[in-house]
Design an enzyme around this catalytic site. Structure first.
Site, PDB file in Angstrom:
ATOM      1  N   ASP A 300      52.973  74.063  28.510  1.00 47.09           N
ATOM      2  CA  ASP A 300      53.638  72.784  28.304  1.00 47.09           C
ATOM      3  C   ASP A 300      52.562  71.769  27.911  1.00 47.09           C
ATOM      4  O   ASP A 300      51.379  71.980  28.160  1.00 47.09           O
ATOM      5  CB  ASP A 300      54.342  72.369  29.593  1.00 47.09           C
ATOM      6  CG  ASP A 300      54.943  70.975  29.508  1.00 47.09           C
ATOM      7  OD1 ASP A 300      55.608  70.692  28.502  1.00 47.09           O
ATOM      8  OD2 ASP A 300      54.704  70.178  30.430  1.00 47.09           O
ATOM      9  N   ASP A 499      54.747  71.902  34.455  1.00 46.61           N
ATOM     10  CA  ASP A 499      54.692  71.085  35.664  1.00 46.61           C
ATOM     11  C   ASP A 499      55.957  70.289  35.918  1.00 46.61           C
ATOM     12  O   ASP A 499      56.070  69.621  36.943  1.00 46.61           O
ATOM     13  CB  ASP A 499      53.505  70.114  35.592  1.00 46.61           C
ATOM     14  CG  ASP A 499      53.796  68.936  34.679  1.00 46.61           C
ATOM     15  OD1 ASP A 499      54.368  69.162  33.598  1.00 46.61           O
ATOM     16  OD2 ASP A 499      53.474  67.800  35.055  1.00 46.61           O
TER      17      ASP A 499
END
Length: 754
Positions: A300, A499
């Site tokens: 990400d 996250d």
């Protein structure tokens, strides 16, 4: 654990009875122990065979059956203890944290504020229906999808999309559930119930991804079929050649694959413990072993590759006021702001050592800007339409707009008494350690690295190029991230690192999910197999190395144990080892392979050795970089403004920059070369990168001398038109090389700061 306790009790009871000369009772106790363990194990084996799965337990079952048939009850009891002990150890080693998504459910709002006429009533979210009008207060999570019915809103959707910048929405704009209100209260007309909204869909997606994830196949079972065939062949040969079934049983007993059953779980458990000491939570031996074999890495962007902590990267001025003064005035009013960019502006003031004044008569328009009186001046900070609505759209402003679009940065305009004074460019910076960590992961065996993000393609490509990924998947929703996982899994065992809530489905589906847990992204941590509690990508590198080190030791223990068992099988086939002696010998082999497996508790040079003096020096020099960075950004800002400045003002600014270079910048670079570089070279040894950095110092010095000479030769009234070209080239050149040089050094210093 119950079977293990029964097996131990039965073996011990038989031993006591045997010592008490109650041989028949002892044999009965050992036989009962063997039978108690045999029956459930046999049921498990049959179920596995019906699923076309062969495990290492099958040899142990045959040995126990043979022991009961031939009256070798002690051997059967010993095998029972070994088998149940291995199973208990493995269950402990591969146990995963529960994945009931309690964090996602806890974050989901329970109460909604429904407006009925002039009244606002708190109702259960489940009671919200289509067409209801809801009031969303500051800091609350949007409970249902809807349409913004009045005014404007500022939403933090980073948990949903990965986009770090707050989103400005106008009346009539669709609003997704799960975002957090980062501005003032607003009203929402519901278009989908909470159960059918975006946020609930993500929860369902995570659950579905977990259910579709391929089950883990324990390391020992991968070698079971070949070893089973060899054992049966050698056992049959021993029976045929020796004419005694006891020889065949002895072969089965010493072949009981306890090294397979025990070695791998023991090593993996040691590896899990080793990782935990370094702030890496691995949810069992299975994920650790899978991580060791990962060949594809998906990252990400926001909060993973970038820090998710906005910083001021440049200050552009539009008048005689210096950039320090622009920052000071902006920070003064931002002291009372709740906007996400306020901490970044205050941090910039601290780095420049400017002291904000306390403002008076402050008024904040949520999500748009804030204004107040600072030292008798009216200061406005925020969007251009708020800070200086009457400012004409000049080429400089168009240039800033283009720059922010390309770089993915945000612009915060500052006006004083209605006149535009400057603009702060704010960006989510790339983690300093990210490029080096990704290069090291490639060296460790990761073959492909991709970035998948909900961010804009231009921004994503810029970040992807900076850290060196192979491919960028931009503007991906949580559902589309899952599809990306399905596509790239064809390239090899896949690890996903994220996250946020938007990463949770992909983390659950990937072969191994890794969550950056330091920022409190509990949903991602619940869905992941590995959680890095330290907010650094180097934790992923360390976890990978520990996993590979552990798997290597586990395989070593397995093959050493199998080799010793094979030698014992040959002696048993020749009649030199009885079944009971074989069981005791096998216990000795078990102890040996477990002791070897516990070597995984050691580091084996997994972590770069650190010295206190280097850590302190790295922290001090990195701090110096932070204080110098505003001056570096002024080089490009001044180069862009030279044409529009009065010659006398331009000369004053150039003189000030020259003095900064001579008194602050160049002494700092010399200190690095004389103190930090030798220490870094010794620590990194063959990987010493300081040679190219020293060459960069030479180029910085050359350009600094050139700029100094150009400034010294200027006439008293300031630069002439023919001077601007050379001045601009020197300023832009210095800015470019210093920006690159700082980034290279900070990447190195990040190794030793923690």
């Amino acid at each position: 654990m119950t079977l293990l306790a029964l097996a131990l009790m039965g073996l011990a009871a038989g031993g006591v009875l045997h010592v008490a000369h109650a041989s028949d009772a002892a044999r009965c106790a050992w036989a009962a122990t063997t039978a108690v363990v045999l029956l459930p194990t046999l049921v498990s084996i049959i179920k596995g065979l019906l699923r076309r799965e062969t495990g290492v337990d099958l040899i142990a079952v045959l040995a126990m059956v043979g022991a009961l048939a031939l009256g070798e009850y002690l051997a059967g009891a010993i095998i029972s203890v070994m088998l149940t002990g291995g199973a208990a150890l493995e269950r402990f080693a591969v146990a995963r944290a529960r994945r009931e998504l309690s964090a996602l459910l806890k974050r989901a709002p329970r109460v909604a504020h429904r407006r009925v006429g002039a009244d606002i009533r708190d109702v259960d979210v489940a009671e919200v229906g289509l067409g209801d009008f809801l009031v969303i207060k500051p800091g609350e999570v949007v409970p249902a999808d809807g349409i913004l019915s009045s005014g404007s809103a500022v939403l933090d959707e980073s948990a949903l999309t990965g986009e770090s910048k707050p989103v400005q929405l106008d009346a009539g704009t669709p609003v997704r559930s799960g975002g957090t209100n980062a501005g003032g209260p607003f009203e929402l007309r519901v278009t989908a119930s909470a159960a059918e909204s975006t946020y609930a869909g993500i929860i369902r997606l995570v659950k579905a991804a977990e259910e579709s994830k391929a089950p883990f196949i324990r390391l020992a079972d991968r070698y079971a079929l070949g070893f089973f065939g060899l054992t049966l062949a050698l056992s049959g040969f021993a029976w045929f050649a020796g004419g005694s079934p006891s020889r065949a049983l002895a072969v089965l007993v010493v072949a009981t694959p306890c090294p397979l059953i025990l070695a791998a779980p023991a090593a993996l458990l040691a590896g899990v413990s080793r990782a935990a000491k370094h702030g890496i939570i691995v949810k069992g031996g299975g994920p650790l072993e899978t991580l060791a074999r990962a060949k594809v890495l998906l990252l990400d962007k926001t909060g993973t590759v970038t820090s998710a902590r906005p910083q001021v990267v440049a200050v552009e001025t539009f008048g005689p006021m210096s950039s320090d003064d622009v920052v000071r005035h902006a920070a003064s009013v931002e002291q009372l702001s709740v906007h996400p960019f306020a901490p970044a502006i205050l941090a910039e003031a601290r780095s420049r050592s400017v002291e904000p004044s306390f403002p008076a008569d402050v008024r904040e328009q949520m999500g748009t800007g804030i204004e107040g009186t600072v030292d008798g001046r009216r200061v406005a900070v925020g969007q251009l339409a708020f800070a200086a609505p009457d400012t004409p759209r000049t080429p400089e402003l168009r240039s800033i707009k283009m720059r922010t679009a390309v770089e993915g940065s945000s612009s915060v305009y500052v006006s004083i008494n209605g006149s535009l004074a400057g603009v702060l460019l704010i960006q989510d910076p790339i983690r300093p350690e990210a490029p080096r960590a990704l290069r090291s992961l490639r060296a460790a065996g990761v073959q492909r690295i991709h970035m998948v993000t909900g961010d804009h393609p231009d921004v994503a490509e810029l970040v992807g190029d900076a850290v060196g990924v192979d491919r960028v998947f931009a503007e991906r929703t949580p559902e589309e991230k899952v599809e990306v996982i399905k596509v790239v899994r064809a390239e090899g065992i896949t690890a996903m690192v994220g996250d946020g809530i938007n990463d949770a489905p992909a983390l659950a589906l990937a072969d191994i999910g890794v969550a950056m847990g330091a920022r409190g992204a509990t949903a991602a941590s619940e869905a992941a197999d590995v959680v890095l509690t330290a907010d650094r990508l180097e934790g992923l590198l360390l976890a990978t190395r520990i996993a590979q080190h552990t798997r290597r030791i586990a395989l070593e223990s397995i093959f050493v144990g199998m080799g010793l068992s094979l030698v014992a099988m040959l002696f048993a086939a020749a009649g030199y080892i009885t079944p009971v002696a074989g069981a005791i010998l096998q216990e000795g082999i078990d102890v040996l392979v477990i002791l070897n497996a516990l070597r995984a508790l050691g580091g084996g040079g997994l972590i770069t050795p650190k010295r206190p003096e280097v850590k302190g020096l790295a922290q001090r020099l990195a701090s110096a970089h932070r204080s110098l960075r505003p001056h570096v950004s002024e080089l490009a800002a001044l180069a862009a403004r030279l044409d529009s400045l009065e010659p006398a003002d331009a000369r004053a600014l150039l003189e000030r920059l020259r003095e900064m270079i001579e008194t602050k910048l160049w002494p700092h670079e010399l200190e690095e070369q004389q103190t930090a570089y030798p220490l870094l070279g010794k620590m990194l040894k063959d990987e010493d990168p300081t040679g190219p950095l020293i060459q960069t110092h030479h180029e910085i010095h050359r350009l600094a001398r050139l700029l100094g000479r150009l400034v010294s030769q200027l006439p008293p009234e300031g630069p002439r038109a023919e001077d601007l070209r050379d001045l601009r080239r020197a300023l832009y050149g210095l800015h470019a090389i210093l920006t690159l040089h700082f980034a290279q050094e900070e990447e190195l210093y990040s190794l030793f700061e923690t």
